[in-house]
Design a protein around this motif. Structure first.
Motif, PDB file in Angstrom:
ATOM      1  N   THR A  72       0.928  -1.073  -0.042  1.00 36.39           N
ATOM      2  CA  THR A  72      -0.145  -0.016   0.007  1.00 36.39           C
ATOM      3  C   THR A  72       0.956   1.299  -0.084  1.00 36.39           C
ATOM      4  O   THR A  72       0.674   2.087  -0.737  1.00 36.39           O
ATOM      5  CB  THR A  72      -0.995   0.133   1.074  1.00 36.39           C
ATOM      6  N   ASP A 145      -8.396   2.037   1.203  1.00 31.61           N
ATOM      7  CA  ASP A 145      -9.514   1.893   0.279  1.00 31.61           C
ATOM      8  C   ASP A 145      -9.041   1.865  -1.057  1.00 31.61           C
ATOM      9  O   ASP A 145      -9.489   1.323  -1.942  1.00 31.61           O
ATOM     10  CB  ASP A 145     -10.755   3.055   0.579  1.00 31.61           C
ATOM     11  N   HIS A 147      -6.272   1.187  -2.351  1.00 35.87           N
ATOM     12  CA  HIS A 147      -5.467  -0.209  -2.614  1.00 35.87           C
ATOM     13  C   HIS A 147      -6.494  -1.210  -2.923  1.00 35.87           C
ATOM     14  O   HIS A 147      -6.626  -1.963  -3.875  1.00 35.87           O
ATOM     15  CB  HIS A 147      -4.660  -0.580  -1.365  1.00 35.87           C
ATOM     16  N   VAL A 148      -7.642  -1.467  -2.143  1.00 34.06           N
ATOM     17  CA  VAL A 148      -8.796  -2.338  -2.433  1.00 34.06           C
ATOM     18  C   VAL A 148      -9.304  -2.063  -3.582  1.00 34.06           C
ATOM     19  O   VAL A 148      -9.530  -3.084  -4.451  1.00 34.06           O
ATOM     20  CB  VAL A 148      -9.503  -2.352  -1.239  1.00 34.06           C
ATOM     21  N   GLU A 149      -9.508  -0.729  -4.039  1.00 32.08           N
ATOM     22  CA  GLU A 149     -10.230  -0.450  -5.155  1.00 32.08           C
ATOM     23  C   GLU A 149      -9.467  -0.853  -6.419  1.00 32.08           C
ATOM     24  O   GLU A 149      -9.939  -1.269  -7.408  1.00 32.08           O
ATOM     25  CB  GLU A 149     -10.731   1.002  -5.299  1.00 32.08           C
ATOM     26  N   LEU A 152      -9.787  -4.594  -7.072  1.00 28.44           N
ATOM     27  CA  LEU A 152     -11.049  -5.062  -7.718  1.00 28.44           C
ATOM     28  C   LEU A 152     -11.096  -4.549  -9.157  1.00 28.44           C
ATOM     29  O   LEU A 152     -11.730  -5.381  -9.851  1.00 28.44           O
ATOM     30  CB  LEU A 152     -11.856  -4.243  -6.863  1.00 28.44           C
ATOM     31  N   VAL A 173      -6.079  -5.700   3.771  1.00 32.60           N
ATOM     32  CA  VAL A 173      -6.671  -5.286   2.330  1.00 32.60           C
ATOM     33  C   VAL A 173      -7.130  -6.458   1.619  1.00 32.60           C
ATOM     34  O   VAL A 173      -8.144  -6.449   0.837  1.00 32.60           O
ATOM     35  CB  VAL A 173      -5.455  -4.549   1.531  1.00 32.60           C
ATOM     36  N   THR A 174      -6.296  -7.668   1.810  1.00 29.77           N
ATOM     37  CA  THR A 174      -6.839  -8.895   1.273  1.00 29.77           C
ATOM     38  C   THR A 174      -8.220  -9.293   1.548  1.00 29.77           C
ATOM     39  O   THR A 174      -9.245  -9.622   0.881  1.00 29.77           O
ATOM     40  CB  THR A 174      -5.797  -9.824   1.599  1.00 29.77           C
ATOM     41  N   GLU A 176     -10.714  -7.565   2.941  1.00 34.24           N
ATOM     42  CA  GLU A 176     -11.521  -6.372   2.496  1.00 34.24           C
ATOM     43  C   GLU A 176     -11.954  -6.468   1.194  1.00 34.24           C
ATOM     44  O   GLU A 176     -12.958  -6.499   0.728  1.00 34.24           O
ATOM     45  CB  GLU A 176     -11.126  -4.830   2.638  1.00 34.24           C
ATOM     46  N   ALA A 177     -10.981  -6.688   0.279  1.00 30.94           N
ATOM     47  CA  ALA A 177     -11.343  -7.072  -1.229  1.00 30.94           C
ATOM     48  C   ALA A 177     -11.926  -8.417  -1.560  1.00 30.94           C
ATOM     49  O   ALA A 177     -12.819  -8.459  -2.359  1.00 30.94           O
ATOM     50  CB  ALA A 177      -9.891  -6.995  -1.975  1.00 30.94           C
ATOM     51  N   ARG A 180     -15.549  -7.891  -0.579  1.00 26.08           N
ATOM     52  CA  ARG A 180     -16.205  -6.676  -1.712  1.00 26.08           C
ATOM     53  C   ARG A 180     -16.511  -7.559  -2.891  1.00 26.08           C
ATOM     54  O   ARG A 180     -17.564  -7.442  -3.515  1.00 26.08           O
ATOM     55  CB  ARG A 180     -15.190  -5.779  -2.002  1.00 26.08           C
ATOM     56  N   PRO A 325      -1.424  -8.740  -1.161  1.00 27.38           N
ATOM     57  CA  PRO A 325      -2.679  -9.014  -1.417  1.00 27.38           C
ATOM     58  C   PRO A 325      -3.233  -8.955  -2.936  1.00 27.38           C
ATOM     59  O   PRO A 325      -4.093  -9.753  -3.194  1.00 27.38           O
ATOM     60  CB  PRO A 325      -3.330  -7.320  -0.873  1.00 27.38           C
TER      61      PRO A 325
END
Length: 430
Positions: A72, A145, A147-149, A152, A173-174, A176-177, A180, A325
């Motif tokens: 990140t 967020d 990084h997550v986006e 995705l 992050v892993t 959360e992704a 989602r 992630p």
């Protein structure tokens, strides 16, 4: 001061607030804006304060991410239009350690010339300190967020059961992704804690027995394990097989590279990886051990992927930092398309022997070893220690980057020959 993985060592000894201050001042000498983040170790807060103070003293603005996975931080350098990034982390090292790793806007770690420049500035001890009107500013934000986006946008996974062992680290992050994406996720050691109470930080088989059992006894298609700063990723198949680093490297590389392309791998990578990829028309580019060297090789136009069996994986089209992630989600995507157990059954495994021998002066020992090896063998590589290539196998002798040890590795396609090569290599050290 700097190894290939940055500065790393025991807090209060090799790593101090004074050192962090000096690094901040040195890095700030030619940067206007720097991103800083840390893993969950308690000492990270103190070191972050010292390093950011050094940056701001010389007029550099700081974007502080707080607790953040190393990938990140590395990615955020470009997102924040910064000149460099700093991770306060000792990665997979034990809790008493901490460290400092520097990142370029490309996501690549500082290479040797850049590290040497920082060391030279620290040695000169002549920072250009600003007066009160010229001090750098401080902005606190989060890149979680973002990084997550970003993940995705690159990966498509759904309807998958995944177990994730975060090792009390910064790899949320892993999770959360995956959530989602609609996966069903069960976590182990998910609470960030720099004492690493759940298991030792390094995600190797003996430290991840709980994850292996959970996946084997449950209905999970894949298990994921990270280290403290989530730059590493290791994995377990649905049957409960903890994949070796070489097998995981072969699996990810075969998916990332097409015929005619190459993948970057360190000199201690198994011959099985090269054989497996060669059958697909994919070549290998060997590098010294260390993700900074793998990343440098991955900048070449025909290198589609880089990886280290320790668990660092680089997709150059994504970023030049090892992104645990992203690797986790990419593996989950592969598992959703076809069971991992079926995939790894196609990858050969050869007997490989590894050991570490304690020595008093590893530099002098390696110099003598190199001299002897060059006299005795025809095909020798000396980019990182000495690697001897033979018709039916290879062996490698290299000094540890952090300990008074010589690492010995030998591999052949037959067990008896592996043992012969290993004994031969150990004999050179003796």
């Amino acid at each position: 001061m700097f190894g290939t993985s940055g500065i790393r060592g025991p807090v209060g000894d090799a790593v101090t607030a004074e050192l962090a201050l000096d690094v901040g001042r040195a890095l700030g000498a030619d940067t206007d804006r720097v991103v800083v983040g840390r893993d969950p170790r308690d000492s990270g807060k103190l070191l972050t304060d010292a390093l950011t103070a050094g940056l701001r003293e010389v007029g550099t603005d700081v974007v502080e991410l707080g607790l953040a996975a190393t990938p990140t931080v590395a990615r955020a350098v470009a997102w924040e239009d910064a000149d460099a990034g700093v991770s306060i982390t000792a990665s997979h090292n034990p809790a008493p350690d901490n460290g400092i790793k520097l990142w370029q806007p490309s996501g690549q770690a500082f290479d040797e010339p850049l590290r040497e420049e920082i060391e030279a500035r620290i040695a000169a001890d002549d920072p250009a300190l600003e007066d009160w009107t010229g001090l750098g500013g401080l902005t606190e934000t989060s890149a979680f967020d973002r990084h997550v986006e970003t993940l995705l946008e690159s990966v498509s996974v759904a309807d998958l059961d995944v177990a994730v062992d975060l090792g009390n680290g910064a790899g949320g992050v892993t999770v959360e992704a995956l959530n989602r994406l609609g996966c069903r996720v069960e976590t182990l050691n998910a609470q960030p804690d720099g004492a690493f109470p759940g298991r030792p930080s390094e995600p190797k088989p003996e430290n991840c027995a709980s994850l292996t059992t959970l996946v084997r006894e449950g209905t999970f298609e894949v298990g994921i394990a990270h280290d403290g700063d989530a730059d590493r990723m290791r994995a377990v198949t649905a049957s409960g097989q903890f994949l070796s680093g070489d097998t995981l490297l072969a699996l990810l590389a075969a998916d990332a590279a097409s015929a005619g392309e190459r993948v970057a791998v360190p000199v201690d990578t198994s011959l099985a990886v090269e054989d497996f990829l060669a059958n697909r028309g994919v070549g290998v580019e060997r590098t010294p051990v260390g993700d900074v060297y793998v990343a440098a090789a991955a900048t070449q136009a025909d290198v589609a992927f880089g990886g280290e069996p320790s668990g660092a994986w680089i997709w150059p089209e994504e970023t030049l930092c090892p992104d645990g992630p992203f690797a986790a989600l990419r593996l989950a995507e592969l598992a959703s398309e076809r069971p991992l157990d079926d995939r790894v059954a196609e990858i050969p495994t050869y007997p490989i022997e590894r050991d570490s021998i304690e020595v008093e002066d590893k530099t002098a020992v390696m110099a003598r070893i190199e001299e002897q090896v060059l006299e005795r063998y025809d095909e020798v590589t000396t980019m990182d220690g000495v690697r001897v290539e033979l018709d039916d196998g290879w062996f490698l002798l290299r000094a540890s980057g952090t300990q008074p040890l010589v690492r010995v590795t030998a591999e052949a396609r037959e067990e008896e020959r592996t043992r012969e090569l290993f004994d031969e290599a150990r004999g050179l050290v003796s």
